[in-house]
Scaffold this motif. Structure first.
Motif, PDB file in Angstrom:
ATOM      1  N   SER A 102     -18.592   3.510   4.564  1.00  0.00           N
ATOM      2  CA  SER A 102     -17.226   3.640   5.090  1.00  0.00           C
ATOM      3  C   SER A 102     -16.921   2.561   6.114  1.00  0.00           C
ATOM      4  O   SER A 102     -15.821   2.005   6.140  1.00  0.00           O
ATOM      5  CB  SER A 102     -17.027   5.022   5.709  1.00  0.00           C
ATOM      6  N   SER A 103     -17.897   2.254   6.951  1.00  0.00           N
ATOM      7  CA  SER A 103     -17.726   1.188   7.936  1.00  0.00           C
ATOM      8  C   SER A 103     -17.494  -0.151   7.247  1.00  0.00           C
ATOM      9  O   SER A 103     -16.650  -0.949   7.663  1.00  0.00           O
ATOM     10  CB  SER A 103     -18.965   1.120   8.829  1.00  0.00           C
ATOM     11  N   LEU A 104     -18.230  -0.392   6.184  1.00  0.00           N
ATOM     12  CA  LEU A 104     -18.059  -1.634   5.428  1.00  0.00           C
ATOM     13  C   LEU A 104     -16.690  -1.681   4.760  1.00  0.00           C
ATOM     14  O   LEU A 104     -16.013  -2.704   4.803  1.00  0.00           O
ATOM     15  CB  LEU A 104     -19.173  -1.763   4.390  1.00  0.00           C
ATOM     16  N   VAL A 105     -16.249  -0.571   4.182  1.00  0.00           N
ATOM     17  CA  VAL A 105     -14.918  -0.502   3.562  1.00  0.00           C
ATOM     18  C   VAL A 105     -13.843  -0.804   4.598  1.00  0.00           C
ATOM     19  O   VAL A 105     -12.888  -1.533   4.325  1.00  0.00           O
ATOM     20  CB  VAL A 105     -14.678   0.877   2.908  1.00  0.00           C
TER      21      VAL A 105
ATOM     22  N   GLY B 111      -7.732   4.148  -0.526  1.00  0.00           N
ATOM     23  CA  GLY B 111      -6.689   4.056   0.502  1.00  0.00           C
ATOM     24  C   GLY B 111      -6.466   2.639   0.997  1.00  0.00           C
ATOM     25  O   GLY B 111      -5.403   2.308   1.500  1.00  0.00           O
ATOM     26  N   ARG B 112      -7.485   1.803   0.862  1.00  0.00           N
ATOM     27  CA  ARG B 112      -7.380   0.400   1.286  1.00  0.00           C
ATOM     28  C   ARG B 112      -7.269  -0.549   0.092  1.00  0.00           C
ATOM     29  O   ARG B 112      -7.388  -1.758   0.257  1.00  0.00           O
ATOM     30  CB  ARG B 112      -8.581   0.029   2.138  1.00  0.00           C
ATOM     31  N   ARG B 113      -7.070   0.021  -1.111  1.00  0.00           N
ATOM     32  CA  ARG B 113      -6.974  -0.752  -2.354  1.00  0.00           C
ATOM     33  C   ARG B 113      -8.205  -1.642  -2.559  1.00  0.00           C
ATOM     34  O   ARG B 113      -8.112  -2.815  -2.895  1.00  0.00           O
ATOM     35  CB  ARG B 113      -5.690  -1.565  -2.378  1.00  0.00           C
TER      36      ARG B 113
ATOM     37  N   ARG C 132     -13.973  -2.724   7.074  1.00  0.00           N
ATOM     38  CA  ARG C 132     -13.942  -4.147   7.438  1.00  0.00           C
ATOM     39  C   ARG C 132     -13.385  -5.032   6.326  1.00  0.00           C
ATOM     40  O   ARG C 132     -13.146  -6.217   6.540  1.00  0.00           O
ATOM     41  CB  ARG C 132     -15.337  -4.612   7.837  1.00  0.00           C
ATOM     42  N   ILE C 133     -13.205  -4.477   5.142  1.00  0.00           N
ATOM     43  CA  ILE C 133     -12.654  -5.255   4.032  1.00  0.00           C
ATOM     44  C   ILE C 133     -11.138  -5.286   4.176  1.00  0.00           C
ATOM     45  O   ILE C 133     -10.518  -4.241   4.305  1.00  0.00           O
ATOM     46  CB  ILE C 133     -13.038  -4.628   2.664  1.00  0.00           C
ATOM     47  N   PRO C 134     -10.517  -6.475   4.169  1.00  0.00           N
ATOM     48  CA  PRO C 134      -9.058  -6.530   4.251  1.00  0.00           C
ATOM     49  C   PRO C 134      -8.430  -5.757   3.088  1.00  0.00           C
ATOM     50  O   PRO C 134      -8.931  -5.785   1.964  1.00  0.00           O
ATOM     51  CB  PRO C 134      -8.747  -8.023   4.137  1.00  0.00           C
ATOM     52  N   THR C 135      -7.354  -5.056   3.376  1.00  0.00           N
ATOM     53  CA  THR C 135      -6.689  -4.236   2.364  1.00  0.00           C
ATOM     54  C   THR C 135      -6.383  -5.048   1.118  1.00  0.00           C
ATOM     55  O   THR C 135      -5.759  -6.099   1.181  1.00  0.00           O
ATOM     56  CB  THR C 135      -5.392  -3.627   2.931  1.00  0.00           C
ATOM     57  N   GLY C 136      -6.852  -4.547  -0.012  1.00  0.00           N
ATOM     58  CA  GLY C 136      -6.587  -5.170  -1.303  1.00  0.00           C
ATOM     59  C   GLY C 136      -7.293  -6.486  -1.540  1.00  0.00           C
ATOM     60  O   GLY C 136      -6.995  -7.183  -2.502  1.00  0.00           O
ATOM     61  N   ALA C 137      -8.263  -6.836  -0.700  1.00  0.00           N
ATOM     62  CA  ALA C 137      -8.856  -8.171  -0.819  1.00  0.00           C
ATOM     63  C   ALA C 137     -10.363  -8.150  -1.007  1.00  0.00           C
ATOM     64  O   ALA C 137     -11.043  -9.079  -0.596  1.00  0.00           O
ATOM     65  CB  ALA C 137      -8.506  -8.987   0.422  1.00  0.00           C
ATOM     66  N   GLY C 138     -10.894  -7.110  -1.611  1.00  0.00           N
ATOM     67  CA  GLY C 138     -12.339  -7.102  -1.794  1.00  0.00           C
ATOM     68  C   GLY C 138     -12.817  -5.963  -2.659  1.00  0.00           C
ATOM     69  O   GLY C 138     -12.034  -5.136  -3.124  1.00  0.00           O
TER      70      GLY C 138
END
Length: 148
Positions: A73-76, A113-115, A78-84
């Motif tokens: 979840s912490s890694l998710v 939720g963060r695509r 840190r991923i920009p929304t829709g970019a990883g």
């Protein structure tokens, strides 16, 4: 009776990375004390989404679910929304119980939720069959981990 669906390069559910130089890589090791984190993005006019890797523990269950879920979840986050993409390396995963399945579902829910796409890489046939039997296979993308 056995239900199996082999991971094949031509399977619509399988998306193999064809060129590792075109995909950024980051890694988090959830099983054990050592953690390596980060991500890289490829250069170019149309870069592939950054790939963020977390290794599943040998047994994803009651004792390991919280650490795995927190790290993933912490890694998710840190991923920009829709970019990883979040890639769960399942090569060493030998067993999973209902609490482990629940952890995967919760991580996926956070990622959606963060695509962010959630990929299960190198999942063995037995665990793939379990996901099929529980009808959870539609929630994830599967990769065989082979690069060409």
């Amino acid at each position: 009776m056995s239900v199996s669906r082999p991971l094949a390069a031509n399977d619509a559910r399988t998306r193999a990375v064809s060129d590792p130089s075109q995909t950024g890589r980051g890694e988090v090791v959830a099983s054990g004390a050592k953690r390596v984190e980060g991500s890289l993005q490829s250069e170019g006019s149309n870069p592939a989404p950054a790939e963020h890797l977390i290794r599943a523990p040998e047994q994803l269950g009651l004792e390991t679910r919280i650490e795995f879920r927190k790290a993933a979840s912490s890694l998710v986050d840190r991923i920009p929304t829709g970019a990883g993409r979040l890639v769960v390396d399942c090569a060493s995963l030998n067993s999973i119980d209902s609490s482990g399945l629940n952890s995967l579902i919760l991580v996926r829910r956070r990622a959606v939720g963060r695509r962010v796409e959630v990929v299960l890489r190198e999942l063995n046939e037995e665990l793939l069959s379990l996901l099929v039997l529980t009808k959870l296979d539609d929630l994830f993308v599967f990769e065989d981990g082979q690069t060409r």
